[in-house]
Design an enzyme around this catalytic site. Structure first.
Site, PDB file in Angstrom:
ATOM      1  N   GLU A 170      -2.110   2.534  38.965  1.00 47.33           N
ATOM      2  CA  GLU A 170      -2.990   1.292  38.832  1.00 47.33           C
ATOM      3  C   GLU A 170      -2.045  -0.032  39.526  1.00 47.33           C
ATOM      4  O   GLU A 170      -1.549  -0.697  38.767  1.00 47.33           O
ATOM      5  CB  GLU A 170      -3.589   0.841  37.570  1.00 47.33           C
ATOM      6  CG  GLU A 170      -4.537  -0.243  37.570  1.00 47.33           C
ATOM      7  CD  GLU A 170      -5.168  -0.741  36.407  1.00 47.33           C
ATOM      8  OE1 GLU A 170      -6.503  -1.014  36.253  1.00 47.33           O
ATOM      9  OE2 GLU A 170      -4.294  -0.818  35.215  1.00 47.33           O
ATOM     10  N   GLU A 207      -7.313  -1.054  25.679  1.00 51.18           N
ATOM     11  CA  GLU A 207      -6.158  -1.461  26.443  1.00 51.18           C
ATOM     12  C   GLU A 207      -5.482  -2.543  26.187  1.00 51.18           C
ATOM     13  O   GLU A 207      -5.821  -3.649  26.461  1.00 51.18           O
ATOM     14  CB  GLU A 207      -6.108  -1.061  27.898  1.00 51.18           C
ATOM     15  CG  GLU A 207      -4.714  -1.493  28.847  1.00 51.18           C
ATOM     16  CD  GLU A 207      -5.268  -1.480  30.165  1.00 51.18           C
ATOM     17  OE1 GLU A 207      -4.399  -1.160  31.030  1.00 51.18           O
ATOM     18  OE2 GLU A 207      -6.545  -1.750  30.476  1.00 51.18           O
TER      19      GLU A 207
END
Length: 263
Positions: free
Chosen positions: A241, A142
């Site tokens: 998130e 990521e």
């Protein structure tokens, strides 16, 4: 229609961690993600998933000394044995939880990252992907913005996709967090249209920009982005998130609105 997973590390903080599974299910979530399962027994986590009809869709591999400020070790020379041990532990949890994805964090590096860091990163990811493939698990990487995490090794989408292509493992994929991507490079619609069709994106995440609250707060047109994702036929999960501004349940209007518009 996009499928949403509650991130239990950030959402439902008004509950003890193990009670967050029930809270997420009560709000209609069918899946969860979180940072780390390791403080808890895998069988207990599995029980919570089963009791509430939830799927585990993502967690992170051990990141090194998190409480001391480390943010992954996969790009850090000399830590290879620890990386491999951590991948083994993550895959044990993934098997127990039925989790098909594990995010491997790169780590923090000094200015002007060296070729040695990159070589270490590629080698560790290749090793991890090979071991994970045997277990039917995808390894994710990521890009993370440097405002929230100064010094993180991987920042841009193009860098992540280059790494995935160079390693060449079909189960190594990119975790595209629209929050991080907006802060670093923006142009989210073009990024989604460019990268989702490649098959290299294994998971999406969302949060409002710039404050990482609910995704409908701030500068993102989240309804438009959900429409783009849906139109591209993405069938993976979107991890929520974000840090709720107040109670988690009270802030879920964005999800109800989107589902109502697309019923």
């Amino acid at each position: 229609m996009p499928r949403f997973a509650a991130n239990l590390s950030m959402m439902y903080a008004e509950h003890d961690f193990l009670d967050r599974f029930a809270a997420a299910a009560a709000d209609g979530f069918e899946a969860v993600e979180y940072l780390f399962p390791y403080p808890y027994d895998a069988t207990e986590l599995r029980r919570r998933l089963d009791d509430h009809g939830l799927r585990q869709v993502l967690f992170n591999a051990p990141p090194g000394a998190w409480e001391s400020g480390e943010r992954g070790i996969a790009a850090l020379p000399g830590r290879e044995a620890e990386v491999r041990s951590g991948i083994g532990r993550a895959l044990e949890y993934a098997a127990e939880l039925g989790c098909p994805r594990v995010h491997v964090m790169a780590g923090l590096v000094g200015p002007g990252d060296s070729a040695e860091h990159r070589d270490t990163y590629l080698a560790n990811l290749a090793w991890a992907a090979e071991r994970a493939a045997a277990a039917g698990v995808d390894i994710l990487i990521e890009p993370i913005n440097g405002r929230d995490m100064p010094g993180y090794f991987l920042n841009r989408q193009s860098e992540a996709h280059t790494v995935v292509r160079e390693v060449g493992a079909p189960n190594l994929k990119v975790q595209l967090d629209l929050y991080h991507c907006q802060i670093v490079e923006g142009d989210l619609t073009t990024t989604l249209r460019r990268d989702l069709p490649t098959g290299r994106v294994g998971h999406l995440q969302i949060a409002g920009v710039p404050d990482r609250h609910e995704p409908d707060r701030g500068e993102l047109n989240i309804r438009h982005l959900f429409g783009v994702i849906d139109g591209l036929g993405f069938d993976g999960w979107i991890g929520c998130e974000y840090i709720p501004r107040a109670g988690t349940s009270e802030g879920l209007g964005w999800r109800h609105d989107y589902r109502g518009d697309n019923a």
